[in-house]
Scaffold this active site. Structure first.
Site, PDB file in Angstrom:
ATOM      1  N   THR A  74     -44.406  15.376  15.741  1.00 11.52           N
ATOM      2  CA  THR A  74     -44.956  14.095  15.317  1.00 11.52           C
ATOM      3  C   THR A  74     -44.004  12.964  15.709  1.00 11.52           C
ATOM      4  O   THR A  74     -42.808  13.200  15.919  1.00 11.52           O
ATOM      5  CB  THR A  74     -45.225  14.092  13.807  1.00 11.52           C
ATOM      6  OG1 THR A  74     -44.047  14.510  13.112  1.00 11.52           O
ATOM      7  CG2 THR A  74     -46.362  15.054  13.465  1.00 11.52           C
ATOM      8  N   THR A  97     -42.281   9.969  14.593  1.00 13.51           N
ATOM      9  CA  THR A  97     -40.988   9.601  14.001  1.00 13.51           C
ATOM     10  C   THR A  97     -40.059  10.795  13.919  1.00 13.51           C
ATOM     11  O   THR A  97     -38.850  10.680  14.146  1.00 13.51           O
ATOM     12  CB  THR A  97     -41.198   8.985  12.602  1.00 13.51           C
ATOM     13  OG1 THR A  97     -42.042   7.850  12.713  1.00 13.51           O
ATOM     14  CG2 THR A  97     -39.876   8.574  11.979  1.00 13.51           C
ATOM     15  N   CYS A  98     -40.607  11.956  13.609  1.00 11.45           N
ATOM     16  CA  CYS A  98     -39.800  13.166  13.506  1.00 11.45           C
ATOM     17  C   CYS A  98     -39.119  13.487  14.840  1.00 11.45           C
ATOM     18  O   CYS A  98     -37.952  13.885  14.883  1.00 11.45           O
ATOM     19  CB  CYS A  98     -40.670  14.352  13.076  1.00 11.45           C
ATOM     20  SG  CYS A  98     -41.590  14.081  11.543  1.00 11.45           S
ATOM     21  N   SER A  99     -39.869  13.307  15.935  1.00 11.73           N
ATOM     22  CA  SER A  99     -39.356  13.672  17.250  1.00 11.73           C
ATOM     23  C   SER A  99     -38.499  12.594  17.889  1.00 11.73           C
ATOM     24  O   SER A  99     -37.564  12.893  18.637  1.00 11.73           O
ATOM     25  CB  SER A  99     -40.531  13.986  18.195  1.00 11.73           C
ATOM     26  OG  SER A  99     -41.248  15.115  17.747  1.00 11.73           O
TER      27      SER A  99
END
Length: 245
Positions: free
Chosen positions: A47, A49-51
């Site tokens: 996803t 922001t996570c990545s």
């Protein structure tokens, strides 16, 4: 409102992990007992922001965490082990352990399981980070429970600043390079001798020579940046390190 679990033990959970085409179980006792561990939970693998932010910065700051007594940095997401393994490869996050909480048992035990059915995700983890010592949560940074996907307090810098406000953080290093370039190889060796990780954009594969000229005003490689500062080529890098001592 999500509740902090500071002062409480982490839930007793078994993580089912796929390693080298075999199933391996890791228990929370094995992971946390007698150790200092930083954990960050997030909504999902791959996803945005996570990545782009959450995982990369923890991976980048890992040496500083290790220098300040942290034994392991763990990313937990309500995804299966196959997805988490592929995501770790994609992120090139060798400094972070990716734990699959496929059934959400650990996340639920931490009180961080939330319903994201509106996005088609089902139950997922809220975004948070925590410092765990000998199985007990010392500190939690939980994102505000508002609409969307806030990312304000669970980041790597906030956690490292809590552990040691004076911690020395590694500088981000980037270089333009080209396959078969001896000067590029020399620059990489100089960086590696200093224990400095780097990212590179290879001319002809990742970028064009025009992009190098646009960014640096130079047509040769390598071209190197450290901590956002333009250093130059391999000779300039050697001189830069000589000045640093």
């Amino acid at each position: 409102m999500l509740q902090s679990h500071e002062g409480q033990r982490v839930p007793d959970v078994i993580f089912h992990i796929r390693e080298n085409n075999e199933w391996v179980d890791r228990s929370t006792d094995e992971i946390f007992n007698g150790r200092t561990v930083v954990v960050f939970g997030l909504p999902g693998a791959f996803t945005p922001t996570c990545s782009s932010s959450h995982v990369p910065r923890f991976n980048e700051l890992a040496p500083a965490f290790w220098d300040n007594g942290v034994d392991e940095i763990i990313c937990v997401s309500v995804n299966d082990t196959f997805v988490m393994n592929e995501w770790q490869k994609d992120q090139k996050a060798e400094n972070v352990t990716f734990l699959p909480d496929g059934n959400g048992d650990f996340t639920a035990g931490m009180g961080m399981l939330v319903d994201k059915s509106d996005l088609g995700f089902g139950d997922r983890s809220w975004r948070y980070s925590m410092l765990v010592k000998d199985g007990v949560v010392e500190k939690m940074f939980i994102e505000p429970f508002v609409a969307g996907d806030p990312f304000e307090v669970s980041d790597a810098d906030t956690m490292l600043d809590y552990i040691n406000p004076r911690a020395k953080k590694p500088e981000f290093v980037f270089l333009f390079s080209k396959a078969g370039c001896p000067h590029c190889a020399r620059a990489k060796t100089l960086l590696e001798q200093r224990g400095m990780n780097y990212e590179e954009a290879v001319v002809g594969r990742d970028v064009s020579s025009r992009a190098v000229r646009a960014a640096t005003g130079k047509s040769t490689v390598p071209q190197i940046y450290i901590g956002g500062r333009y250093i130059g080529g391999s000779d300039d890098l050697e001189q830069y390190f000589a000045r640093q001592g």
